[in-house]
Enzyme design. Structure first.
Site, PDB file in Angstrom:
ATOM      1  N   HIS A 270      35.846  42.176  41.293  1.00  0.00           N
ATOM      2  CA  HIS A 270      35.632  41.108  40.254  1.00  0.00           C
ATOM      3  C   HIS A 270      35.491  39.828  40.346  1.00  0.00           C
ATOM      4  O   HIS A 270      34.757  39.091  39.512  1.00  0.00           O
ATOM      5  CB  HIS A 270      36.687  41.578  39.416  1.00  0.00           C
ATOM      6  CG  HIS A 270      38.016  40.819  39.541  1.00  0.00           C
ATOM      7  ND1 HIS A 270      39.006  41.646  40.417  1.00  0.00           N
ATOM      8  CD2 HIS A 270      38.525  39.629  39.377  1.00  0.00           C
ATOM      9  CE1 HIS A 270      39.948  40.884  40.513  1.00  0.00           C
ATOM     10  NE2 HIS A 270      39.872  39.649  39.749  1.00  0.00           N
TER      11      HIS A 270
ATOM     12  N   ASP B 236      37.218  47.654  43.459  1.00  0.00           N
ATOM     13  CA  ASP B 236      37.366  46.247  43.137  1.00  0.00           C
ATOM     14  C   ASP B 236      37.431  45.763  44.567  1.00  0.00           C
ATOM     15  O   ASP B 236      38.286  45.267  44.854  1.00  0.00           O
ATOM     16  CB  ASP B 236      38.650  46.044  42.525  1.00  0.00           C
ATOM     17  CG  ASP B 236      38.783  44.697  41.870  1.00  0.00           C
ATOM     18  OD1 ASP B 236      37.670  43.904  42.164  1.00  0.00           O
ATOM     19  OD2 ASP B 236      39.798  44.053  41.170  1.00  0.00           O
TER      20      ASP B 236
ATOM     21  N   SER C  69      43.643  36.876  42.797  1.00  0.00           N
ATOM     22  CA  SER C  69      42.742  37.898  43.050  1.00  0.00           C
ATOM     23  C   SER C  69      41.848  37.837  44.173  1.00  0.00           C
ATOM     24  O   SER C  69      41.242  36.771  44.523  1.00  0.00           O
ATOM     25  CB  SER C  69      41.702  37.937  41.677  1.00  0.00           C
ATOM     26  OG  SER C  69      42.429  38.258  40.730  1.00  0.00           O
TER      27      SER C  69
END
Length: 188
Positions: free
Chosen positions: A33, A62, A143
């Protein structure tokens, strides 16, 4: 860029997970992402480009991969944010009950335990499958960061429910799937 270090692209900050190699070329893996957002990545906000996206997979998975284009040969280590680093020599899948650490550019290094594997997580953009869930605290900007146990790479940080008390959870993409998808390996 070290594992857990900040990366910037498309106006967003994420974190790198692990430096990897294939045929002498150097790359880092991060969250898909994040790599969906931008093709070009820098090590500082507004800084010169250090790497270019070569692949991205999100949702369903992901993970993404960025090839270093600045000629650097970064160490295959994770930043422990205390002046030292952790060598990474292998990759494996996390198991329930395993102690785990997370390194990311927002909450730095946090510790926890793996509470579940093969989890489906429903993000707004669609589900991701076969994820690991841990109790490590994390927040936005982490992230793409590193989930690891000693010298073993375990996961790429995907998302979290924050750091509130015992309810904190950090979701990771098992790194082995990204390594096999791109034919890359971790290195010392």
């Amino acid at each position: 860029v070290l594992g857990g270090g900040a990366i910037y692209g498309g106006g967003s900050r994420c974190s790198a997970a692990f430096n990897v190699t294939k045929g002498g070329a150097r790359y880092f893996v991060t969250a898909g992402h994040c790599t969906n957002i931008s093709a070009n990545w820098s090590a500082s906000s507004g800084g010169s480009v250090v790497g270019v996206r070569e692949g991205t997979s999100f949702p369903t998975n992901d993970y993404g991969i960025v090839r270093y284009t600045d000629g650097s040969s970064p160490a295959g280590t994770v930043d422990l944010y205390n002046g030292s680093t952790q060598d990474i020599s292998s990759a494996a899948n996390a198991v329930v009950g395993q102690a785990i650490k997370k390194s990311g550019s927002t909450t730095k290094v946090t510790s926890g335990t793996v509470t579940a594997v093969n989890v489906t997580v429903n993000y707004g953009d669609g589900p991701v499958y076969n994820m690991g869930r841990t109790t490590a605290c994390s927040a936005g900007g982490d992230s793409g960061g590193a989930h690891f146990a000693g010298s073993v790479a375990l996961g790429i940080h995907s998302g979290s429910s924050g750091c509130s008390g015992t309810a904190g959870s950090a979701i990771h993409q098992p790194v082995t799937k990204a390594l096999s998808a791109y034919g890359v390996t971790v290195y010392l």
